[in-house]
Design a protein around this motif. Sequence first.
Motif, mmCIF file in Angstrom:
data_model
loop_
_atom_site.group_PDB
_atom_site.id
_atom_site.type_symbol
_atom_site.label_atom_id
_atom_site.label_comp_id
_atom_site.label_asym_id
_atom_site.label_seq_id
_atom_site.Cartn_x
_atom_site.Cartn_y
_atom_site.Cartn_z
ATOM 1 N N GLN A 130 0.843 -1.205 0.000
ATOM 2 C CA GLN A 130 0.000 0.000 0.000
ATOM 3 C C GLN A 130 0.874 1.249 0.000
ATOM 4 O OE1 GLN A 130 -2.706 0.255 3.308
ATOM 5 N NE2 GLN A 130 -3.158 2.403 2.935
ATOM 6 N N ASN A 131 1.907 1.205 0.843
ATOM 7 C CA ASN A 131 2.765 2.377 0.977
ATOM 8 C C ASN A 131 4.009 2.210 0.109
ATOM 9 O OD1 ASN A 131 4.374 4.457 1.774
ATOM 10 N ND2 ASN A 131 3.857 4.275 3.950
ATOM 11 N N PRO A 132 4.169 3.069 -0.899
ATOM 12 C CA PRO A 132 5.305 2.916 -1.823
ATOM 13 C C PRO A 132 6.657 2.948 -1.114
ATOM 14 C CG PRO A 132 3.795 4.614 -2.599
ATOM 15 C CD PRO A 132 3.316 4.204 -1.253
ATOM 16 N N ILE A 133 6.699 3.569 0.076
ATOM 17 C CA ILE A 133 7.973 3.621 0.805
ATOM 18 C C ILE A 133 8.479 2.208 1.119
ATOM 19 C CG2 ILE A 133 8.990 4.222 3.065
ATOM 20 C CD1 ILE A 133 7.361 6.759 3.031
ATOM 21 N N MET A 134 7.541 1.287 1.275
ATOM 22 C CA MET A 134 7.957 -0.083 1.607
ATOM 23 C C MET A 134 8.489 -0.851 0.401
ATOM 24 S SD MET A 134 5.226 -1.341 4.388
ATOM 25 C CE MET A 134 6.069 -2.915 4.517
ATOM 26 N N GLY A 135 8.058 -0.448 -0.792
ATOM 27 C CA GLY A 135 8.464 -1.215 -1.974
ATOM 28 C C GLY A 135 9.477 -0.518 -2.857
ATOM 29 N N PHE A 186 7.067 11.604 -7.984
ATOM 30 C CA PHE A 186 5.931 11.090 -8.765
ATOM 31 C C PHE A 186 4.637 11.213 -7.978
ATOM 32 C CE2 PHE A 186 8.450 7.769 -11.502
ATOM 33 C CZ PHE A 186 9.163 8.801 -12.063
ATOM 34 N N SER A 187 3.511 11.168 -8.687
ATOM 35 C CA SER A 187 2.206 11.107 -8.018
ATOM 36 C C SER A 187 2.048 9.713 -7.382
ATOM 37 C CB SER A 187 1.094 11.319 -9.049
ATOM 38 O OG SER A 187 1.067 10.206 -9.932
ATOM 39 N N GLY A 188 1.042 9.578 -6.486
ATOM 40 C CA GLY A 188 0.804 8.293 -5.819
ATOM 41 C C GLY A 188 0.546 7.180 -6.822
ATOM 42 N N GLY A 189 -0.236 7.480 -7.850
ATOM 43 C CA GLY A 189 -0.562 6.461 -8.859
ATOM 44 C C GLY A 189 0.681 6.031 -9.623
ATOM 45 N N MET A 190 1.540 7.001 -9.944
ATOM 46 C CA MET A 190 2.777 6.667 -10.677
ATOM 47 C C MET A 190 3.714 5.849 -9.800
ATOM 48 S SD MET A 190 3.625 10.081 -12.810
ATOM 49 C CE MET A 190 5.160 9.549 -13.541
ATOM 50 N N GLN A 191 3.761 6.184 -8.512
ATOM 51 C CA GLN A 191 4.618 5.406 -7.609
ATOM 52 C C GLN A 191 4.151 3.950 -7.567
ATOM 53 O OE1 GLN A 191 4.456 7.596 -3.905
ATOM 54 N NE2 GLN A 191 6.130 8.948 -4.498
ATOM 55 N N GLU A 211 -3.425 -3.893 -0.697
ATOM 56 C CA GLU A 211 -4.139 -2.596 -0.647
ATOM 57 C C GLU A 211 -3.485 -1.576 -1.581
ATOM 58 O OE1 GLU A 211 -6.840 -1.898 1.153
ATOM 59 O OE2 GLU A 211 -6.815 -3.057 3.016
ATOM 60 N N ILE A 212 -3.242 -1.957 -2.821
ATOM 61 C CA ILE A 212 -2.399 -1.099 -3.660
ATOM 62 C C ILE A 212 -3.110 0.142 -4.175
ATOM 63 C CG2 ILE A 212 -0.904 -2.992 -4.368
ATOM 64 C CD1 ILE A 212 -2.267 -2.825 -7.114
ATOM 65 N N THR A 213 -4.443 0.204 -4.018
ATOM 66 C CA THR A 213 -5.128 1.408 -4.507
ATOM 67 C C THR A 213 -5.674 2.267 -3.365
ATOM 68 O OG1 THR A 213 -7.184 0.173 -4.766
ATOM 69 C CG2 THR A 213 -5.804 0.382 -6.717
ATOM 70 N N THR A 214 -5.467 1.797 -2.126
ATOM 71 C CA THR A 214 -5.994 2.558 -0.988
ATOM 72 C C THR A 214 -5.314 3.923 -0.920
ATOM 73 O OG1 THR A 214 -6.365 0.505 0.161
ATOM 74 C CG2 THR A 214 -6.355 2.481 1.526
ATOM 75 N N GLY A 215 -6.130 4.946 -0.773
ATOM 76 C CA GLY A 215 -5.573 6.291 -0.637
ATOM 77 C C GLY A 215 -5.397 7.016 -1.958
ATOM 78 N N LEU A 216 -5.667 6.346 -3.075
ATOM 79 C CA LEU A 216 -5.541 7.022 -4.371
ATOM 80 C C LEU A 216 -6.892 7.596 -4.790
ATOM 81 C CD1 LEU A 216 -3.431 4.344 -6.296
ATOM 82 C CD2 LEU A 216 -2.602 6.417 -5.180
ATOM 83 N N ASP A 217 -6.854 8.622 -5.642
ATOM 84 C CA ASP A 217 -8.107 9.168 -6.194
ATOM 85 C C ASP A 217 -8.860 8.058 -6.922
ATOM 86 O OD1 ASP A 217 -7.400 11.583 -5.363
ATOM 87 O OD2 ASP A 217 -6.828 12.382 -7.325
ATOM 88 N N VAL A 218 -10.184 8.188 -6.952
ATOM 89 C CA VAL A 218 -11.003 7.133 -7.562
ATOM 90 C C VAL A 218 -10.591 6.864 -9.014
ATOM 91 C CG1 VAL A 218 -13.357 6.490 -8.184
ATOM 92 C CG2 VAL A 218 -12.922 7.665 -6.041
ATOM 93 N N GLN A 221 -7.356 5.033 -9.020
ATOM 94 C CA GLN A 221 -7.622 3.661 -8.577
ATOM 95 C C GLN A 221 -8.085 2.815 -9.756
ATOM 96 O OE1 GLN A 221 -10.419 2.784 -5.483
ATOM 97 N NE2 GLN A 221 -9.542 4.307 -4.097
ATOM 98 N N ALA A 222 -9.024 3.367 -10.508
ATOM 99 C CA ALA A 222 -9.598 2.622 -11.646
ATOM 100 C C ALA A 222 -8.511 2.293 -12.665
ATOM 101 C CB ALA A 222 -10.721 3.437 -12.286
ATOM 102 N N GLN A 223 -7.597 3.235 -12.886
ATOM 103 C CA GLN A 223 -6.524 2.984 -13.864
ATOM 104 C C GLN A 223 -5.592 1.868 -13.384
ATOM 105 O OE1 GLN A 223 -4.656 6.802 -14.275
ATOM 106 N NE2 GLN A 223 -6.461 7.734 -15.168
ATOM 107 N N ILE A 224 -5.279 1.887 -12.086
ATOM 108 C CA ILE A 224 -4.375 0.847 -11.553
ATOM 109 C C ILE A 224 -5.061 -0.526 -11.618
ATOM 110 C CG2 ILE A 224 -3.162 0.023 -9.468
ATOM 111 C CD1 ILE A 224 -1.788 2.478 -10.402
ATOM 112 N N LEU A 225 -6.346 -0.558 -11.277
ATOM 113 C CA LEU A 225 -7.066 -1.847 -11.318
ATOM 114 C C LEU A 225 -7.125 -2.367 -12.749
ATOM 115 C CD1 LEU A 225 -9.957 -1.152 -8.770
ATOM 116 C CD2 LEU A 225 -7.832 -2.417 -8.414
ATOM 117 N N ASP A 226 -7.294 -1.433 -13.673
ATOM 118 C CA ASP A 226 -7.310 -1.799 -15.082
ATOM 119 C C ASP A 226 -5.966 -2.396 -15.502
ATOM 120 O OD1 ASP A 226 -9.213 -1.730 -17.119
ATOM 121 O OD2 ASP A 226 -7.853 -0.380 -18.235
#
Length: 290
Positions: A130-135, A186-191, A211-218, A221-226
């Motif tokens: 969920q948190n890019p800092i971890m990955g 980078f933005s959250g989605g790009m990270q 939880e890879i989309t938690t905290g992102l704009d809707v 989120q949709a783009q990442i799920l796609d």
Amino acid sequence: MNESMKRGEVSIVEQPMLEVQGLTKIHGPGCPHCIKLTGPEMGGNRCPQCGSIVACADVDLTVYPGEIVGIIGESGSGKSTLMKCLHFDESATAGNVYLSKMGDGQVNLFDLSLQKKRWICNHLIGIVYQNPIMGLRLDFSSGGNIAEKLIAADWHNVGDIRQRAGYLLKRTEIPLTRMDDLPRNFSGGMQQRVQIAKALANDPPLLLLDEITTGLDVSVQAQILDLIRQLKRTLGITMVVVSHDFGVIRMLTERTLVMKDGRVVEQGLTDQILEDPQHPYTQLLVNSML
Ligand SMILES: Nc1ncnc2c1ncn2[C@@H]1O[C@H](COP(=O)(O)OP(=O)(O)OP(=O)(O)O)[C@@H](O)[C@H]1O
């Protein structure tokens, strides 16, 4: 546990990609009462005798090749703990884990040396947190993050590494012009996309998504799920997806486990769970979606 499937005249016994048996994680000293005095029926995961937290208890999970299995539950139900144990970020208190690509599925991964576990994380199991800092190393370039993973898998040629990093960034829809930029900017989605590219670096057969989309704009989120759906379609990669959001689980998964207070309270086909939830807690989760 093997599952027998009939296809025409032929009966095929499919070997699971991942099999988890009795995974238990207790934070604290633990005592003989921890398991029986915690759980949904006991109203929580803290042992009243010794104060330990039973983050996961006796979790079984079987994932077949090409499947996406979901794990859903409220905050604190033990989902991330399960993922962290599967990626050896945390050591489990008890349980066995088998991966078909390691010792033909006969070796308990928890018994392996640190070096072998590291090898598995570099070659066989990718994870996106969920948190890019971890990955990610936010102060390494996005290409550098991917290169780190490739070098750990014995890639040496700089040209090859750069080409592979470019390919992965393209697959995850990061413009190549950002390859030398720092994920910190980078933005959250790009990270998250860079994390996904890094996790895919060595073509692991199994991907864990926490939880890879938690905290992102809707819309992000949709783009990442796609993107995840696209990766499943094109790479056929097997995944375990953790979320507290049934919308995400519905969109991505075929089967789902529902967790509460460290226990699996219900499991089955995602569609069936959504249409006809059996456990009162699952009913609550499903109703809260409506
Ligand atoms: N290092 C730790 N020490 C003590 N308790 C912990 C520790 N890590 C996690 N826990 C506890 O274990 C339980 C399960 O945590 P976990 O993070 O797995 O839940 P989760 O379902 O992933 O929740 P979230 O979605 O909020 O991350 C929680 O009660 C949490 O407070």
